[in-house]
Enzyme design. Structure first.
Site, PDB file in Angstrom:
ATOM      1  N   THR A   1       0.861  -1.185   0.000  1.00 26.26           N
ATOM      2  CA  THR A   1       0.000   0.000   0.000  1.00 26.26           C
ATOM      3  C   THR A   1       0.894   1.231   0.000  1.00 26.26           C
ATOM      4  O   THR A   1       2.010   1.185   0.503  1.00 26.26           O
ATOM      5  CB  THR A   1      -0.867   0.075   1.259  1.00 26.26           C
TER       6      THR A   1
ATOM      7  N   GLU B   1      -5.541  -3.224   2.905  1.00 26.55           N
ATOM      8  CA  GLU B   1      -5.442  -3.788   4.250  1.00 26.55           C
ATOM      9  C   GLU B   1      -6.658  -4.630   4.645  1.00 26.55           C
ATOM     10  O   GLU B   1      -6.604  -5.386   5.601  1.00 26.55           O
ATOM     11  CB  GLU B   1      -5.312  -2.647   5.285  1.00 26.55           C
TER      12      GLU B   1
ATOM     13  N   LYS C   1      -6.108  10.427  -4.537  1.00 31.01           N
ATOM     14  CA  LYS C   1      -6.390   9.225  -5.315  1.00 31.01           C
ATOM     15  C   LYS C   1      -6.907   9.608  -6.687  1.00 31.01           C
ATOM     16  O   LYS C   1      -8.004  10.122  -6.836  1.00 31.01           O
ATOM     17  CB  LYS C   1      -7.389   8.340  -4.593  1.00 31.01           C
TER      18      LYS C   1
HETATM   19  P1  ADP Z   1      -8.048  -0.266  -3.367  1.00 30.88           P
HETATM   20  O1  ADP Z   1      -7.052  -1.041  -4.147  1.00 30.88           O
HETATM   21  O2  ADP Z   1      -9.245  -1.049  -2.935  1.00 30.88           O
HETATM   22  O3  ADP Z   1      -8.392   1.033  -3.989  1.00 30.88           O
HETATM   23  P2  ADP Z   1      -6.313   1.113  -1.510  1.00 30.88           P
HETATM   24  O4  ADP Z   1      -5.727   0.529  -0.281  1.00 30.88           O
HETATM   25  O5  ADP Z   1      -5.423   1.514  -2.632  1.00 30.88           O
HETATM   26  O6  ADP Z   1      -7.351   0.030  -1.969  1.00 30.88           O
HETATM   27  O7  ADP Z   1      -7.215   2.369  -1.155  1.00 30.88           O
HETATM   28  C1  ADP Z   1      -8.084   2.371  -0.076  1.00 30.88           C
HETATM   29  C2  ADP Z   1      -8.627   3.762   0.150  1.00 30.88           C
HETATM   30  O8  ADP Z   1      -9.360   4.206  -0.992  1.00 30.88           O
HETATM   31  C3  ADP Z   1      -9.603   3.869   1.290  1.00 30.88           C
HETATM   32  O9  ADP Z   1      -8.970   3.975   2.545  1.00 30.88           O
HETATM   33  C4  ADP Z   1     -10.357   5.152   0.915  1.00 30.88           C
HETATM   34  O10 ADP Z   1      -9.631   6.314   1.266  1.00 30.88           O
HETATM   35  C5  ADP Z   1     -10.429   5.055  -0.589  1.00 30.88           C
HETATM   36  N1  ADP Z   1     -11.692   4.421  -0.990  1.00 30.88           N
HETATM   37  C6  ADP Z   1     -11.904   3.134  -1.315  1.00 30.88           C
HETATM   38  N2  ADP Z   1     -13.193   2.917  -1.614  1.00 30.88           N
HETATM   39  C7  ADP Z   1     -13.841   4.085  -1.456  1.00 30.88           C
HETATM   40  C8  ADP Z   1     -15.210   4.510  -1.578  1.00 30.88           C
HETATM   41  N3  ADP Z   1     -16.179   3.688  -1.986  1.00 30.88           N
HETATM   42  N4  ADP Z   1     -15.489   5.811  -1.307  1.00 30.88           N
HETATM   43  C9  ADP Z   1     -14.522   6.670  -0.918  1.00 30.88           C
HETATM   44  N5  ADP Z   1     -13.235   6.326  -0.772  1.00 30.88           N
HETATM   45  C10 ADP Z   1     -12.883   5.054  -1.042  1.00 30.88           C
END
Ligand code: ADP
Length: 543
Positions: free
Chosen positions: A182, A335, A445
């Site tokens: 991560t 996680e 993101k």
């Molecule tokens: P992934 O690969 O599932 O995107 P990450 O660990 O890279 O996982 O990112 C996780 C983070 O992405 C969360 O802690 C949150 O900040 C954001 N996130 C994931 N899903 C959502 C959602 N549905 N709405 C808002 N933020 C989200």
């Protein structure tokens, strides 16, 4: 008294065996770099997967060793998902979107012994090859071209291995099967290691009717990269149920996805909001009779689409529903395996208006079974579930990480009583629907990929003309968020945005990670403790 139940460890191997036994004629379709489709049956996939496991053992791979992948979404990557754990090893998916030196550092931190890489990604591999020496580099000829000299050919390797005679390596259900890094807010990325047990439990829970609702007759299109939290775990579920899989390979452009969707008519797909946003805009534009692609695409009515990784706008949910496609929002993290909440129509919502359904579909949703969730306020107390009170989401459960690979457990990430601090701030209402309101972690993101604000700030402040810099996320319709840099120059000095961006690229930022906008200001607002006051900056620059 003792239980009378058998103590058989939960195992990915039993899912693999089941698929080989029951679903041998079902299809796995992969799109190659030249856009042709290659079709395998589960029967072939099963034999190839066991051969991969046999070949890894023959190479000297031992229990717990890490085998990395640097691959697009395709059948051979799915072979790695099961073949590497079958050999007792740990599949470590490397994220191809990261800067090469970061990938090299991550491979070194995980002590990856072997790399399985797509031939089309060899140019990326060569950029970090000096940073970490793999003992073996196995190249999958995804393009169909001969594998370059000096590398092991994946197909030749498994072709020569005796998969039929392969014997599974004994394991406990708590042994690791996969790992994924991560992005760190500060400091280096951290590794999460999944076990047979956590993966099987996550697969069973996520496959339930209200969540993925997986059926053997589904046709699943995973657009989410297989290096993102194990493609949200969907490949494990698809193998468990023997569903037809359609892998898009490297072609994620809306037109390419629409061609694939039209040809294969998936019933379940998954990806970040950016993907679906581009897709629906392209599709809707082509509904005009004078559009060059008019009539070219057909969206499958009734398809469910899992969307997450970033907030899903209500407008996007409505736009897809116009075409009979329901977006099912989930929230989670690498996680958390990753599915922790899903927004599904609970029984209490049976008779509510469509407006209310859309409103709830745009929330993160309800915690799934086995995930305990609480909201911790700044005062250290649990915030009530009244839809108003906010707090940090903290979670606990058998498929949630309790530490990071090789890193001491810190208070910053885990509470003293053993909950994961997610860094996401939310309110939860009386029905248990989580609504994400903010993020305490300093990350942006964009299109489902992280950009560290802190890293950008540090790099900007290394520029000779810059005194201070703070980077914030601004909402973006296409990418969910984009970076905006607020820069204070040293007295009498200045620099133009192109120069600052060139400077950042010299600091190994990828082009897509550069700020879209720079705001040059006289001073940065600060909090009482002297930190950059990002909340204030976000108020100043709401978009
Ligand atoms: P992934 O690969 O599932 O995107 P990450 O660990 O890279 O996982 O990112 C996780 C983070 O992405 C969360 O802690 C949150 O900040 C954001 N996130 C994931 N899903 C959502 C959602 N549905 N709405 C808002 N933020 C989200």
């Amino acid at each position: 008294m003792h239980t009378t139940m058998m103590d058989v460890p939960l195992s990915l191997n039993s899912l693999l065996e089941r698929a080989g036994q029951l679903f041998s004629s079902n299809e796995i379709v992969s799109r190659r770099p030249d856009k042709t489709l290659v079709r395998h049956t589960y029967g072939e996939w099963y034999r190839r997967t066991r051969s991969l496991a046999a070949a890894l053992k023959a190479l000297g791979i031992e229990k717990g060793d890490r085998v990395a992948t640097l691959c697009w979404n395709h059948h051979a990557h799915l072979e790695c998902y099961f073949g590497i754990p079958a050999a007792g090893a740990v599949m470590h998916t490397l994220n191809i979107r990261l800067a090469p030196d970061e990938i090299g550092w991550i491979a070194g931190d995980a002590r990856d012994r072997v790399l399985i890489v797509d031939d089309v990604l060899l140019p990326l591999y060569r950029q970090f090859a000096d940073l970490h020496r793999f003992e073996h580099v196995i190249v999958y000829a995804f393009s169909g071209q001969p594998v370059p000299e000096g590398f092991t050919d994946y197909d030749a390797l498994i072709g020569a291995a005796d998969g039929a005679a392969f014997r599974y390596v004994d394991h406990a259900e708590t042994d690791p099967v996969a790992m994924c890094y991560t992005s760190g807010t500060t400091g280096r990325p951290k590794g999460v290691a999944y076990s047979h047990r956590s993966t099987v439990l996550h697969t069973l829970v996520a496959s339930l009717g209200d969540f993925w609702g997986l059926k053997g007759s589904d046709v699943v299109l995973p657009v989410t990269p297989m290096f993102h939290a194990n493609c949200w775990g969907v490949p494990y579920g698809a193998v468990m149920m023997g569903t037809k899989l359609v892998f898009p390979g490297p072609h994620l452009h809306p037109e390419d996805l629409l061609d694939l969707i039209t040809a294969e008519q998936p019933t379940l797909s998954l990806g970040v909001p950016t993907i679906w946003m581009g897709l629906i805009q392209t599709f809707d534009a082509a509904l005009q009779a004078d559009h060059p692609h008019y009539g070219r695409w057909k969206l499958p009515r009734g398809m469910r689409s899992l969307v997450g990784g970033a907030a899903v706008p209500e407008s996007l949910i409505r736009a897809f529903d116009q075409h009979g496609i329901w977006l099912l929002q989930g929230w989670g993290m690498t996680e958390t395996s990753p599915l922790a909440t899903v927004s599904y129509p609970k029984a209490e919502l049976r008779n509510v208006s469509m407006d209310e359904r859309y409103r709830r579909a745009a929330m993160a949703g309800v915690p799934v079974p086995l995930v305990d969730l609480r909201l911790r306020g700044d005062d250290g107390q649990d915030a009530p579930w009244n839809g108003q009170a906010m707090g940090e989401i903290q979670v606990r459960g058998p498929f949630i990480t309790g530490s990071y690979h090789g890193v001491p457990v810190s208070e910053e990430k885990f509470t003293a009583d053993g909950w994961l601090r997610t860094g996401d701030v939310a309110a939860v209402d009386e029905l248990g629907f989580v609504r994400i309101t903010d993020r305490t972690k300093d990350l942006i993101k964009s299109g489902g990929e992280w950009i560290s604000s802190v890293d950008l700030e540090n790099a900007l402040m290394a520029h000779p003309a810059v005194a201070e810099a703070a980077v914030i996320a601004i909402p973006d319709e296409k990418w969910s968020e984009r970076p905006l840099a607020c820069v204070v120059f040293k007295k009498g000095q200045s620099a133009q945005p192109p120069e600052l961006s060139a400077h950042l690229m010299r600091h190994h930022f990828a082009k897509w990670q550069l700020p879209d906008r720079y705001e040059f200001i006289d001073a940065l607002p600060r909090t009482a403790t002297g930190k950059f006051w990002k909340l204030k900056l976000r108020e100043l620059y709401p978009h």
